[in-house]
Structures are given as C-alpha cells and as structure tokens.
Design a protein around this motif. Sequence first.
Motif, short mmCIF file in Angstrom:
data_model
loop_
_atom_site.label_atom_id
_atom_site.label_comp_id
_atom_site.label_asym_id
_atom_site.label_seq_id
_atom_site.Cartn_x
_atom_site.Cartn_y
_atom_site.Cartn_z
N GLN A 1 -21.93 9.83 8.64
CA GLN A 1 -21.64 9.99 10.05
C GLN A 1 -20.19 9.67 10.29
O GLN A 1 -19.58 8.90 9.59
CB GLN A 1 -22.52 9.08 10.92
CG GLN A 1 -24.02 9.32 10.69
CD GLN A 1 -24.85 8.38 11.53
OE1 GLN A 1 -24.39 7.88 12.53
NE2 GLN A 1 -26.07 8.16 11.11
N TYR B 1 -20.09 18.57 23.85
CA TYR B 1 -21.45 18.04 23.92
C TYR B 1 -21.46 16.58 24.36
O TYR B 1 -20.54 15.81 24.04
CB TYR B 1 -22.14 18.16 22.57
CG TYR B 1 -22.53 19.57 22.22
CD1 TYR B 1 -23.84 20.02 22.44
CD2 TYR B 1 -21.61 20.47 21.67
CE1 TYR B 1 -24.20 21.33 22.12
CE2 TYR B 1 -21.97 21.77 21.37
CZ TYR B 1 -23.28 22.19 21.59
OH TYR B 1 -23.63 23.49 21.29
N ASN C 1 -24.06 13.77 23.59
CA ASN C 1 -25.17 13.67 22.64
C ASN C 1 -25.49 15.08 22.14
O ASN C 1 -24.63 15.73 21.58
CB ASN C 1 -26.37 12.99 23.29
CG ASN C 1 -26.13 11.50 23.52
OD1 ASN C 1 -25.38 10.86 22.79
ND2 ASN C 1 -26.75 10.96 24.54
N GLU C 2 -26.68 15.59 22.39
CA GLU C 2 -27.02 16.92 21.91
C GLU C 2 -27.02 17.97 23.01
O GLU C 2 -27.39 19.13 22.78
CB GLU C 2 -28.41 16.89 21.24
CG GLU C 2 -28.46 15.99 20.01
CD GLU C 2 -29.82 15.98 19.36
OE1 GLU C 2 -30.72 16.66 19.90
OE2 GLU C 2 -29.98 15.33 18.32
N ASP C 3 -26.59 17.57 24.21
CA ASP C 3 -26.59 18.49 25.35
C ASP C 3 -25.20 19.06 25.58
O ASP C 3 -24.21 18.32 25.67
CB ASP C 3 -27.07 17.78 26.61
CG ASP C 3 -28.50 17.27 26.48
OD1 ASP C 3 -29.30 17.98 25.85
OD2 ASP C 3 -28.79 16.18 26.99
N GLN C 4 -25.12 20.37 25.70
CA GLN C 4 -23.84 21.04 25.95
C GLN C 4 -23.49 20.96 27.43
O GLN C 4 -24.32 21.24 28.29
CB GLN C 4 -23.91 22.50 25.51
CG GLN C 4 -22.63 23.28 25.74
CD GLN C 4 -22.75 24.71 25.26
OE1 GLN C 4 -23.53 25.03 24.36
NE2 GLN C 4 -21.99 25.60 25.87
N VAL D 1 -16.01 22.01 16.81
CA VAL D 1 -17.08 21.21 17.41
C VAL D 1 -16.41 20.12 18.24
O VAL D 1 -15.41 19.54 17.81
CB VAL D 1 -17.98 20.56 16.34
CG1 VAL D 1 -19.06 19.71 17.00
CG2 VAL D 1 -18.61 21.62 15.45
N SER E 1 -17.23 16.73 21.20
CA SER E 1 -18.21 15.89 21.87
C SER E 1 -17.50 14.77 22.62
O SER E 1 -16.39 14.36 22.26
CB SER E 1 -19.20 15.29 20.86
OG SER E 1 -18.51 14.48 19.92
N SER F 1 -22.27 7.97 19.88
CA SER F 1 -23.27 8.70 20.64
C SER F 1 -23.88 7.84 21.74
O SER F 1 -24.30 8.35 22.78
CB SER F 1 -24.38 9.21 19.71
OG SER F 1 -25.02 8.13 19.06
N SER G 1 -21.48 8.06 25.01
CA SER G 1 -20.90 9.38 25.27
C SER G 1 -20.92 9.77 26.74
O SER G 1 -20.06 10.52 27.21
CB SER G 1 -21.64 10.44 24.45
OG SER G 1 -23.01 10.45 24.79
#
Length: 248
Positions: A4, A56, A58-61, A114, A116, A121, A124
């Motif tokens: 990571q 992003y 976390n995992e949401d755009q 990419v 974020s 995380s 974020s």
Amino acid sequence: MKIQTLFFSLLIIGCQKAKTTEAETIAELPAAQEISIETDDSADEKVIKTDTVAIYVNEDQSSKDYILANLLEQKADEDSIVYVKYRLDFYQNKKKTASSKIAIKSFDKGSEWVASYGLTSETSKNSPFVQISVGYPACGYTHDNYLYYLKNNTLQLVHEWKTMSDSGWGSWLEIANPSKTSDPKSFYCKTVAFMPADEDENPDMGIVTHSDSISFELKGNQWSKRLLSAKDKSYFEKKMTFDQFNSQ
C-alpha cells in the motif's frame, strides 16, 4: 501483507533489529525547506492531448471534482527514453481552481492516471490533500506519484516519489498521520521496500528496508519538509520470507 502507498505503522516490533545511521551523518541533514506554491501561467500553452482524471474518496468517484492532465511536451532521446511535460488543471465543483506542471522521464506509453483525496483512506473525506499516480497498469512498472495540498484555491506540490510493485515485491511510500484528521498540521512518511535477498540461496527470502524518513509541517499556509534520516540510505533492515512478509 498487501503493498500500500497510504499507510504505515508507528510501532516497531521489539524483536526487529534497526540499523541506525551514524551521528555524524544525521548532523549533516539539511534544514527544513519550504515548498513553493504553484502559479497558473497556462494562457498561451499548446496542449497536445488531455486526459480526464477522476478523483476518488475511498472507493467513490467524485461527481464534481476532477483533474485535466494536459500533455504539453513529448520527446524521446537517442535511447528511446520518453520525456513528457504535463499541466494538471484541478477542478472543484466543476470549476478550475488551480494548476501545476510536472515533468516525467521514462514515461511509458499506455500509462494511466489515478487520483484520490486524503493522506490515508481513513482521512479522505473533506481532505485538502490530493494524491496522484501515473504509470503503466502492470507489475514491474515504475509509477510516478504526487501529493498536492489544495485549499482556498492555493495549490502546493508537497511531495513526489516513485513506486514499483512486482508480484509481492517492490517499493512504496508509507504515510503516517498521527492526528487522524483530514487536514493535519503535520505528518510523516518513509520509503519501504521488500526486495529479494540475492545473496541467499532461498529464492523466497527477502529484505525489508526503511529509508528516507521525512517530516512535514504547515506554518501559516506554507508547507515545509525535513529529512529525518540520511538520504537514500536504509536505517532499518530485516530478513524474512516472502510468505512471512505478505501474511502480516
């Protein structure tokens, strides 16, 4: 343990043996250096092509925030090593707020972007930090990474580094945010690598190393950073098998 780029533990297991740098080396470390604030001078620049980079949480755009990666220059030397220059335009609520220029040597055709929010995380949401990575999406390729601080339409490139992952081996950056807040006034990072122990007959034996420990501090609206260990020299090493490392 999965590789990571966003986390590292502040605890070191007692049985691990640290290799500290010598005192005279530490004394020669540079003083804290200020990180310059970006300015936008893009009015007359010719853009070769533009990639839209989603951001992003976390995992949401994000539906309203994104980056336009504008290719300004591309050339190859006599060894076919490709050099590129990009201007990154940051958009928040679909409005351009800031820009930054980056130059990359050894750029791979087919590289993907990419991005974020956040140092980690867990922090974020509502974070002014933006992490960006670009590289070819396959094992063994080096990726270029950038950490930006975007607040009140002011942009700073706080840190940049390279990462590489190859089937459980590789090198990456681990960031520690002791305050656990989305907008801390200080944080730390270090470079971690897990590479094969070439001198060992066991092909599954590797060496974990830590190097380039850096502290970051916000004074007013200006970030500064200080190298806490001798540059490019490991201060911690430990041998372990591939399975031991990746099962932690």
